[in-house]
Design a protein around this motif. Structure first.
Motif, short mmCIF file in Angstrom:
data_model
loop_
_atom_site.label_atom_id
_atom_site.label_comp_id
_atom_site.label_asym_id
_atom_site.label_seq_id
_atom_site.Cartn_x
_atom_site.Cartn_y
_atom_site.Cartn_z
N THR A 79 0.85 -1.20 0.00
CA THR A 79 0.00 0.00 0.00
C THR A 79 0.88 1.25 0.00
N LEU A 80 0.31 2.36 -0.44
CA LEU A 80 1.04 3.64 -0.37
C LEU A 80 1.22 4.08 1.08
N LYS A 81 0.29 3.72 1.95
CA LYS A 81 0.41 4.07 3.37
C LYS A 81 1.69 3.49 3.98
N GLU A 82 2.05 2.28 3.55
CA GLU A 82 3.28 1.68 4.07
C GLU A 82 4.51 2.44 3.58
N ILE A 83 4.45 2.92 2.37
CA ILE A 83 5.55 3.74 1.86
C ILE A 83 5.63 5.04 2.65
N GLU A 84 4.48 5.67 2.81
CA GLU A 84 4.44 6.94 3.54
C GLU A 84 4.93 6.79 4.97
N SER A 85 4.71 5.64 5.58
CA SER A 85 5.20 5.43 6.95
C SER A 85 6.72 5.36 7.01
N GLY A 86 7.36 5.17 5.86
CA GLY A 86 8.82 5.10 5.82
C GLY A 86 9.49 6.39 5.39
N ILE A 87 8.73 7.47 5.17
CA ILE A 87 9.32 8.72 4.68
C ILE A 87 10.40 9.24 5.61
N GLU A 88 10.15 9.24 6.90
CA GLU A 88 11.16 9.74 7.85
C GLU A 88 12.41 8.88 7.83
N HIS A 89 12.25 7.58 7.71
CA HIS A 89 13.41 6.68 7.64
C HIS A 89 14.21 6.93 6.37
N LEU A 90 13.51 7.16 5.26
CA LEU A 90 14.19 7.48 4.00
C LEU A 90 14.95 8.80 4.12
N ALA A 91 14.35 9.79 4.76
CA ALA A 91 15.02 11.08 4.96
C ALA A 91 16.30 10.90 5.78
N ALA A 92 16.24 10.02 6.76
CA ALA A 92 17.41 9.78 7.61
C ALA A 92 18.60 9.20 6.85
N ILE A 93 18.33 8.52 5.74
CA ILE A 93 19.44 7.96 4.95
C ILE A 93 19.72 8.78 3.69
N GLY A 94 19.12 9.98 3.60
CA GLY A 94 19.48 10.90 2.54
C GLY A 94 18.50 11.07 1.39
N PHE A 95 17.36 10.39 1.44
CA PHE A 95 16.36 10.54 0.37
C PHE A 95 15.45 11.72 0.71
N GLN A 96 15.10 12.50 -0.31
CA GLN A 96 14.17 13.60 -0.12
C GLN A 96 12.85 13.28 -0.80
N TYR A 97 11.79 13.39 -0.05
CA TYR A 97 10.44 13.17 -0.56
C TYR A 97 10.01 14.41 -1.34
N VAL A 98 9.56 14.22 -2.57
CA VAL A 98 9.12 15.33 -3.42
C VAL A 98 7.60 15.22 -3.58
N ASP A 99 6.88 15.73 -2.60
CA ASP A 99 5.43 15.56 -2.60
C ASP A 99 4.73 16.40 -3.67
N ALA A 100 5.44 17.34 -4.30
CA ALA A 100 4.84 18.14 -5.37
C ALA A 100 4.36 17.27 -6.53
N PHE A 101 4.94 16.09 -6.68
CA PHE A 101 4.58 15.21 -7.79
C PHE A 101 3.36 14.33 -7.48
N ASN A 102 2.85 14.37 -6.25
CA ASN A 102 1.68 13.55 -5.90
C ASN A 102 0.46 13.90 -6.75
N ALA A 103 0.29 15.17 -7.06
CA ALA A 103 -0.85 15.58 -7.87
C ALA A 103 -0.75 15.03 -9.29
N LEU A 104 0.46 14.96 -9.80
CA LEU A 104 0.70 14.45 -11.14
C LEU A 104 0.45 12.95 -11.22
N MET A 105 0.99 12.22 -10.27
CA MET A 105 0.88 10.77 -10.26
C MET A 105 0.50 10.32 -8.86
N PRO A 106 -0.77 10.36 -8.52
CA PRO A 106 -1.18 10.03 -7.15
C PRO A 106 -0.90 8.59 -6.75
N GLN A 107 -0.62 7.71 -7.71
CA GLN A 107 -0.32 6.32 -7.39
C GLN A 107 1.16 6.10 -7.09
N ARG A 108 1.96 7.17 -7.05
CA ARG A 108 3.40 7.05 -6.83
C ARG A 108 3.85 8.05 -5.78
#
Length: 192
Positions: A79-108
């Protein structure tokens, strides 16, 4: 080398701000699969298999063709919820979440790595085995199995990059017909 734009299958809407810059095509690098493997190992600490699946996609995953030197990674989750629950963990290892693209592709859910430029990887997190997932894997696998198609794709990217060198959205849109044609043929006769 001519510049090229790659990495997404659909055009971005005007509401998403994109910095217009030239992206360069570089010769195929044998380090790309190794870089992917290292990133995958790190990501699997947050998103462990078999619940999550991580694939190398995009031109750097095809091999034998020039590409933009950015590793495209696809993370498949239930599920996307499981991905979203890992956003902080991804940030901790250097990944930046680009939520501006959610409107373009809500499934990603889309991330860059590292957070600052130059990026060496893009992470496309999606629900596993949905259309986005299947199309990207099928396109990659088809080009991996057909050197002729891979070379045709590379030639198309070069031509489009010359024509649309500072218009990445149009360049990406212009590849869509080729990509769709490959997918249509592959659905009828999948790569072996």
């Amino acid at each position: 080398m001519q510049p090229i734009v790659e990495g997404v299958f659909r055009r971005t809407p005007q509401s998403v701000t994109i910095t217009r810059r030239r992206v360069k095509l570089v010769p195929c690098d044998l380090e790309w699969p190794k870089q992917f493997a290292a990133l995958r190992a790190t990501l699997e600490e947050i998103f462990p298999p078999p619940t999550y699946v991580i694939e190398h996609i995009g031109s750097t995953a095809i091999g034998g063709i020039d590409a933009k030197p950015v590793i495209d990674i696809m993370l498949g989750a239930p599920t996307l919820k499981e991905i979203e629950s890992g956003i902080e963990h991804l940030a901790a290892i250097g990944f930046q979440y680009v939520d501006a693209f959610n409107a373009l592709m809500p499934q990603r859910r889309y991330f860059t790595y590292p957070a600052t430029r130059p990026h060496i990887a893009h992470l496309h997190a999606v629900v596993n085995d949905k259309l986005f997932w299947r199309d990207h894997v099928l396109f990659r696998d088809t080009l991996r199995k057909s050197a002729a198609l891979a070379q045709e794709y590379e030639a198309l990217k070069r031509a489009l990059a010359i024509e649309f060198s500072y218009d990445p959205e149009t360049c990406t849109d212009a590849k869509a017909l080729f990509i769709q044609s490959v997918l249509n043929r592959a659905r009828i006769s999948p790569p072996q």
